[in-house]
Enzyme design. Structure first.
Site, PDB file in Angstrom:
ATOM      1  N   ALA A 127      32.556  17.788  36.242  1.00 31.45           N
ATOM      2  CA  ALA A 127      32.438  18.512  34.962  1.00 31.45           C
ATOM      3  C   ALA A 127      31.021  18.970  34.728  1.00 31.45           C
ATOM      4  O   ALA A 127      30.112  18.145  34.558  1.00 31.45           O
ATOM      5  CB  ALA A 127      32.918  17.611  33.827  1.00 31.45           C
ATOM      6  N   GLU A 130      30.210  23.563  29.674  1.00 29.02           N
ATOM      7  CA  GLU A 130      30.330  23.129  28.277  1.00 29.02           C
ATOM      8  C   GLU A 130      30.636  24.355  27.419  1.00 29.02           C
ATOM      9  O   GLU A 130      30.450  25.487  27.870  1.00 29.02           O
ATOM     10  CB  GLU A 130      29.030  22.463  27.824  1.00 29.02           C
ATOM     11  N   GLN A 282      50.382  59.241  53.649  1.00 24.70           N
ATOM     12  CA  GLN A 282      48.994  58.928  53.995  1.00 24.70           C
ATOM     13  C   GLN A 282      48.276  58.199  52.852  1.00 24.70           C
ATOM     14  O   GLN A 282      47.444  57.323  53.091  1.00 24.70           O
ATOM     15  CB  GLN A 282      48.256  60.225  54.335  1.00 24.70           C
ATOM     16  N   GLN A 339      49.745  48.600  42.509  1.00 27.11           N
ATOM     17  CA  GLN A 339      49.893  50.064  42.443  1.00 27.11           C
ATOM     18  C   GLN A 339      50.974  50.535  43.428  1.00 27.11           C
ATOM     19  O   GLN A 339      51.778  51.405  43.112  1.00 27.11           O
ATOM     20  CB  GLN A 339      48.544  50.723  42.766  1.00 27.11           C
ATOM     21  N   GLY A 342      54.226  50.036  42.139  1.00 26.74           N
ATOM     22  CA  GLY A 342      54.547  50.906  41.004  1.00 26.74           C
ATOM     23  C   GLY A 342      55.035  50.089  39.817  1.00 26.74           C
ATOM     24  O   GLY A 342      54.533  48.994  39.553  1.00 26.74           O
ATOM     25  N   GLU A 366      33.065  28.925  38.451  1.00 22.78           N
ATOM     26  CA  GLU A 366      32.009  28.489  39.370  1.00 22.78           C
ATOM     27  C   GLU A 366      30.834  29.466  39.390  1.00 22.78           C
ATOM     28  O   GLU A 366      30.279  29.771  40.435  1.00 22.78           O
ATOM     29  CB  GLU A 366      32.585  28.262  40.777  1.00 22.78           C
TER      30      GLU A 366
END
Lengths: 382, 266
Positions: A127, A130, A282, A339, A342, A366
């Site tokens: 931990a 804070e 493409q 994407q 869709g 982190e």
């Protein structure tokens, strides 16, 4: 993963361990992910099965009865598990998060005791964060005041992975308020210590299989022998061991990105546009190519970092680069997969939406990516 | 309780497909796995050892590559790995395979039980287990979905199409098991790493005393494969006039009779 595994030099041991992790994930984890994502809960029985496979010992050195796996192997395990659920990976691996701090700077007795606990399946969390100090660790307020025979700790740590599940937690606390970064120290605080309590479970956007809550200390007495490392070196110790864990930490992001890429490829081959699959377009091919390039680049970078860690070479700013690049790569790749899917990508019926929720965390926790860039820039320009 | 578990390394059928031009299985690049039913047999053996003590030996006949299957079994709890490997064993059908396994069981034993999966997922013959029993003149209890040991006897529940049958035999005996008997445990990493550093006990044809060389390999195999083909599935649709329901049902039943489809409750 191609025919060579995650990288060309993968050993038979590494291939076998990854295959075992995949078997575990396909058999045990995949069937329950949706349910646990909805109820936002860590599946403890699966963690127990992880232990039955002998994997509690992955972070425990051989001399303390563990598997003593190197960083590259632990990278491979994490990437594989993240392909199935990154939230599970986070909580599962954070059972031993605090152990890293103890192994880095603890006494032999502390190391042995901590390793025994990890092998028994008891979690030792870590931990630092804070409410008022996330990436700005210098603003830590949790205090540790010297008293006869030990220290009295007061403060609240927030967003603590496994706060509910752990049996103890390594706490960064201020021991000398006037000494800034040199006035912080690490302590092992037991959940059973008088004055320790755990806040409510965070209802998060993603990583919902991971347990996150506040770890609260009110006048908690901690005996002297639970100081980890040198008094006043807690900040430096934390930064050092966090840097060493970066390659394994980012493995989760790379695993999710690979999973999203695999799903996008599969979908692009099935989804029809006029006379053929969208994979023939493409525009889609370029997206898939961009995704592949980024995943490959991040993986190569992470394995390089893990190999340096195994060779005992400090990875320096490579760790910060890895954290920022890996997390942004992952978000972009998952977003591109969405994407390609869709409208279905936006639907909770399909898997991509959850992945996008999960990976948003990687550029925050982190140390935010902004802090990472600040460190990289400052270091290069100093 | 000393138990021998016979396992086979098979291609992962989830990854396999047929070459339509030759009607043969495309095995190139297909990963090999331990036959899933054999894993059930191994799990049953390990559980019996945990209850009654003893040891579990796992055995396979195949090329050196089959060592991987044995190592997987070691990670799942087997105590000993035995590989029967010899070019002269190559091309064996179920008869020649079961003969060699039986001879090896004699050489390695005595065993109280010999366990096999009910069949291999590549050949689906379900013949090797029963043939081992015949070669060794031992009782055979097949398709076991439950096993219990009482003194010198073994009792099994045999899984049949429509019901279950309780069978009992004197030990030693040969058993084949079904998928429903158990859920195989997950492998143990430490044991897997140990397995990778351990070589199986390897036997060639010359190491098996009294082996009749005319009964092994391709020349010892009475099975001759004349042809392999993919079955053609034809789909036909009959639309029955349903204006008069009773007549429609009658027509339906006569069509089912013609197609030899029985509606007997299962």
């Amino acid at each position: 993963m191609n025919q060579y595994g995650y990288y060309l030099g993968m050993s038979q041991d590494q291939k076998d361990i990854v295959a075992m992790v995949r078997e575990f994930a396909e058999r045990e984890l995949d069937p329950i992910v949706r349910e646990y994502d909805e109820k936002s809960e860590f599946p403890i029985p699966l963690h127990e099965k992880w232990g039955e496979m002998g994997l509690f010992g992955q972070d425990v050195p051989v001399e303390y009865g563990g598997l003593g796996l190197d960083a590259v192997t632990r990278y491979c395990i994490s990437e594989e598990l993240a392909k199935h659920d990154a939230g599970f990976l986070i909580s599962n691996s954070c059972y031993a998060f605090g152990l890293s701090a103890i192994l880095a700077d603890g006494t032999d007795a502390q190391k042995r005791a901590a390793c025994d606990r990890i092998l028994r399946g008891e979690g030792i969390s870590m931990a630092i964060t804070e409410p008022q100090s996330g990436s700005d660790v210098g603003s830590t307020r949790t205090s540790a005041v010297k008293v006869d025979g030990g220290y009295i700790l007061n403060g609240t740590k927030c967003f603590i992975t496994n706060a509910t599940l752990c049996s103890a937690c390594v706490i960064l606390a201020v021991t000398d308020p006037d000494a800034g970064y040199h006035g912080m120290s690490l302590f092992l605080v037991e959940k059973t210590d008088s004055g320790v309590s755990v806040g409510k479970h965070e209802d998060k956007m993603g990583m919902r299989l991971s347990d996150t809550a506040d770890f609260i200390m009110e006048n908690v007495f901690v005996p002297e022998d639970r100081l980890i490392g040198v008094l006043g070196d807690g900040f430096a110790q934390s930064m050092k061991f966090l840097a060493g864990k970066r390659p394994i930490s980012v493995a989760g992001a790379i695993g999710v990105a690979q999973h999203a890429l695999d799903l996008a490829i599969e979908y692009a081959k099935q989804r029809k546009f006029k006379d053929g699959p969208i994979a023939k377009l493409q525009g889609i091919q370029f997206m898939i190519a961009d995704m592949e390039m980024r995943v490959q680049a991040a993986r190569a970078m992470a394995i390089y970092g893990a190999q340096m860690t195994d060779a005992g070479i400090p990875i320096g700013t490579l760790g910060n680069c890895l954290k920022a690049f890996g997390s942004e790569m992952c978000y972009d790749v998952v977003n591109m997969a969405l994407q390609i899917y869709g409208g279905y990508g936006y639907s909770r019926e399909y898997p991509i939406e959850k992945l996008l929720r999960d990976v948003r965390l990687y550029s925050i926790f982190e140390g935010t990516n902004q802090i990472q860039r600040q460190i990289i820039g400052k270091t290069l320009l100093s | 309780m000393n138990i021998l578990v016979c396992v086979k390394q098979v291609p992962d059928t989830a990854e396999i497909h047929m070459d339509p031009s030759t009607n043969t299985l495309v095995r190139t690049g297909v990963p090999s796995i331990v036959n899933p039913f054999d894993k059930n047999a191994l799990e049953a053996a390990v559980r019996l050892r945990e209850q009654h003590g003893g040891s579990v030996t796992t055995i396979t006949m195949g090329p050196l590559q089959a060592t991987q299957a044995l190592r997987e079994c070691y990670a799942l709890g087997a105590d000993r790995m035995v590989l029967l490997t010899d070019r002269r064993f190559g091309g064996a059908d179920t008869y020649a395979t079961s003969y060699v396994l039986a001879q090896a069981a004699k050489a390695l034993g005595p065993f109280d039980l010999i366990l096999c999966g009910k069949q291999a997922i590549d050949g689906d013959t379900a013949q090797v287990g029963p043939m081992i029993a015949e070669h060794l003149h031992l009782p055979q209890l097949t398709y076991a979905c439950e096993i219990s040991i009482e003194d010198t006897t073994v009792q099994v529940v045999q899984e049949c199409d429509n019901d279950h049958i309780c069978l009992r035999a004197q030990l030693p005996a040969v058993l084949t098991v079904t998928k429903s008997i158990n859920e195989p445990r997950l492998p143990n990493v430490m044991r897997r790493l140990q397995a990778n550093r351990t070589e199986p006990d390897t036997f060639t044809a010359d190491d098996l005393p009294g082996l009749d060389f005319s009964c092994i390999g391709l020349s010892g195999s009475p099975t001759k494969v004349r042809k392999t083909f993919i079955p053609v599935h034809e789909k036909q649709t009959h639309i029955i006039d349903g204006t008069i329901p009773a007549d429609a049902v009658s027509v339906l039943f006569s069509l089912l009779d013609t197609a030899k489809i029985s509606l007997t409750a299962r």
